[in-house]
Design a protein around this motif. Structure first.
Motif, short mmCIF file in Angstrom:
data_model
loop_
_atom_site.label_atom_id
_atom_site.label_comp_id
_atom_site.label_asym_id
_atom_site.label_seq_id
_atom_site.Cartn_x
_atom_site.Cartn_y
_atom_site.Cartn_z
N ILE A 220 0.61 -1.18 -0.03
CA ILE A 220 -0.17 -0.38 -0.32
C ILE A 220 0.95 1.44 -0.08
CG2 ILE A 220 -2.23 1.42 1.33
CD1 ILE A 220 -2.36 -1.52 2.99
N ALA A 221 0.94 2.54 -1.11
CA ALA A 221 1.88 3.01 -1.32
C ALA A 221 0.76 4.26 -0.49
CB ALA A 221 1.72 2.86 -2.67
N ILE A 222 1.23 5.07 0.36
CA ILE A 222 0.62 6.72 0.56
C ILE A 222 1.85 8.08 0.57
CG2 ILE A 222 -0.69 7.79 2.67
CD1 ILE A 222 -0.74 5.13 3.85
N ALA A 223 1.55 8.76 -0.44
CA ALA A 223 2.19 9.62 -0.80
C ALA A 223 2.24 10.28 0.23
CB ALA A 223 1.93 10.67 -1.67
N ILE A 224 3.35 11.08 1.28
CA ILE A 224 3.32 11.71 2.12
C ILE A 224 4.04 13.43 1.84
CG2 ILE A 224 3.97 12.20 4.20
CD1 ILE A 224 1.98 9.87 4.10
N THR A 225 3.67 14.34 1.58
CA THR A 225 4.24 15.35 0.89
C THR A 225 3.12 16.79 1.71
OG1 THR A 225 2.18 15.56 -0.72
CG2 THR A 225 4.21 14.72 -1.56
N VAL B 218 8.73 -4.82 -3.33
CA VAL B 218 7.68 -3.72 -3.54
C VAL B 218 6.85 -4.40 -4.70
CG1 VAL B 218 6.82 -1.85 -4.25
CG2 VAL B 218 9.25 -1.64 -1.83
N CYS B 219 5.67 -3.90 -4.86
CA CYS B 219 4.57 -4.53 -5.44
C CYS B 219 2.90 -3.78 -5.63
CB CYS B 219 4.27 -6.33 -4.92
SG CYS B 219 2.55 -6.97 -6.76
N LEU B 220 3.07 -3.06 -6.42
CA LEU B 220 1.98 -1.41 -6.51
C LEU B 220 1.71 -1.58 -8.04
CD1 LEU B 220 4.01 0.89 -4.94
CD2 LEU B 220 1.84 -0.19 -4.14
N PRO B 221 0.07 -1.11 -7.98
CA PRO B 221 -0.32 -1.32 -9.06
C PRO B 221 -0.05 0.50 -9.61
CG PRO B 221 -1.66 -0.57 -7.49
CD PRO B 221 -0.60 -0.71 -6.86
#
Length: 336
Positions: free
Chosen positions: A5-10, A149-152
Motif C-alpha cells: 500500500i503506497a501513501i504519498a506523504i507531502t 515492493v508490488c504496486l499497481p
C-alpha cells in the motif's frame, strides 16, 4: 495481502491518513491493542520525518508473515537531502529541524526490526517490522530473506503484477508474474500464474512454466519468471518468458539471467532452464518492466549489506515507471 500500500506523504494531513490506513490493516491482521499503539507511533514518526526532512516522500505498508504470526512492514522512502552521519541522526536529542529529536530513536525502539539507508543529496529509506504478537518468536531459521515492493500503475485499484515464494531450509522458489496490460484482467492472469506456482511448487521452474502456459489460455496471458535457489549446491535454476528481468549479485560477481520472448498462455516457443552459481550472502533481484533496467547497485555504497526490503524500496524509488505496474523482489542469502 501480497501488494504493498503506497501513501504519498507531502503535507501534514497525509500523516493522519497513513496512521489510519496502517491501523486498519493491523485490525485486519489481528494486532493486539499494545502492538497497534506501537505501530501508530512508528507510522506517525516516519510520516513526520518525510514532511520535515524530505520531498517526494512515500510510505509503503505490506503485510508480512513468519510461521503463523502476522506483521506489518513499514517502509519510508524519500529523495530528500539524506544524512551525512546516520549514527548521529539516530541519537535521541539530535535534530536538524528544531524538533525534540526523539522520533528516530522511538521508531528503532518500538520496532522488532529496524534498518536504514541514506546517502547525502540522494535520500533516505527507513524500514520497520512490527508484529501482531510481540511475544511470539520471529527469529528466522531460513537461509533467505525476501523484500518486495508490488504496486499497481498509478490510477489503478489492483496490480496486474503478482509474486509468490516457497522457502524452506534447502530450497527456495520465487515467482514474478506480469499480466498483459493493466487492471483486473491483467491481475486475473498473474493470479492464475500464482495458483499454478503454488499447486506445482514441488516441480522445476521449467515444468511450472509449462503448466502455467497450459492454464493461462483463458486469460490475457503473462510474462513469468521463476527462480529456484538450492542452498546446498549452491546454485540457482532459472526460467523466464517475457520481460521479467533478473540478476544475481555478490561482492565480486554479477550475472544477468536469461529469459525468452513470449507470453505465457498464448505464445511460448521455447522454455529453457539455466543454472547459475549462488553465493553466500548473495542477492537475487527480479523485477517486472515497471522498473527501468538502468539501475546499478554499485552506485549505492553499502546498500547490498542492508535488508532486502530496503534494497527493493530504493530501486523502486529511483527507477519505477509511473505508467506501469511494478514489482521488485530482492532475495538475500543469510550467512549463518
Amino acid at each position: 495481502m501480497k501488494e504493498s500500500i503506497a501513501i504519498a506523504i507531502t503535507e501534514q494531513s497525509q500523516t493522519g491518513e497513513a496512521r489510519r490506513t496502517s491501523l486498519a490493516l493491523a485490525n485486519r491482521l489481528g494486532f493486539k491493542e499494545a502492538e497497534r499503539g506501537k505501530l501508530g507511533i512508528v507510522v506517525t514518526e516516519m510520516a513526520n520525518n518525510l514532511i520535515q526532512h524530505a520531498h517526494g516522500g512515500e510510505l509503503l505498508l505490506r503485510a508480512i508473515e513468519h510461521h503463523s504470526t502476522l506483521g506489518i512492514e513499514v517502509l519510508a522512502v524519500d529523495k530528500g537531502p539524506g544524512m551525512d552521519n546516520v549514527d548521529r541522526c539516530l541519537q535521541d536529542g539530535f535534530s536538524t529541524s528544531g524538533t525534540a529529536g526523539n522520533g528516530m530513536g522511538a521508531i528503532r525502539r518500538l520496532s522488532h526490526l529496524f534498518d536504514i539507508y541514506s546517502m547525502p543529496d540522494a535520500g533516505t529509506a527507513l524500514l520497520a517490522h512490527l508484529w501482531a504478537d510481540s511475544q511470539a518468536s520471529h527469529q528466522s531459521d531460513m537461509p533467505l530473506e525476501i523484500g518486495v515492493v508490488c504496486l499497481p500503475k498509478r490510477g489503478e485499484d489492483v496490480s496486474g503484477d503478482a509474486w509468490a515464494s516457497q522457502v524452506d531450509r534447502h530450497r527456495s522458489l520465487l515467482l514474478i508474474a506480469d499480466g498483459l496490460g493493466h487492471g483486473s484482467a491483467a491481475a486475473t492472469a498473474s493470479l492464475e500464474a500464482v495458483r499454478i506456482f503454488q499447486t506445482h511448487s514441488d516441480r522445476s521452474p521449467h515444468n511450472i512454466i509449462e503448466a502455467a502456459h497450459a492454464a493461462l489460455g483463458h486469460t490475457r496471458g503473462a510474462a513469468l519468471a521463476i527462480a529456484e535457489i538450492d542452498s546446498k549446491q549452491p546454485s540457482v535454476r532459472f526460467a523466464g518468458i517475457g520481460n521479467i528481468a533478473a540478476s544475481i549479485a555478490s561482492a565480486t560477481n554479477h550475472h544477468n539471467l536469461v529469459s525468452y520472448n513470449g507470453t505465457v498462455g498464448h505464445e511460448v516457443r521455447k522454455i529453457q532452464e539455466f543454472t547459475y552459481p549462488w553465493y553466500t550472502n548473495g542477492l537475487l533481484i527480479m523485477h517486472s518492466d515497471g522498473l527501468s533496467t538502468q539501475w546499478r547497485l554499485d552506485r549505492y555504497p553499502g546498500l547490498s549489506q542492508k535488508h532486502p526490503s530496503l534494497i527493493a524500496g530504493i530501486l523502486y524509488r529511483d527507477f519505477h515507471r509511473d505508467r506501469d505496474d511494478v514489482t521488485v523482489l530482492v532475495a538475500k542469502g543469510i550467512r549463518r
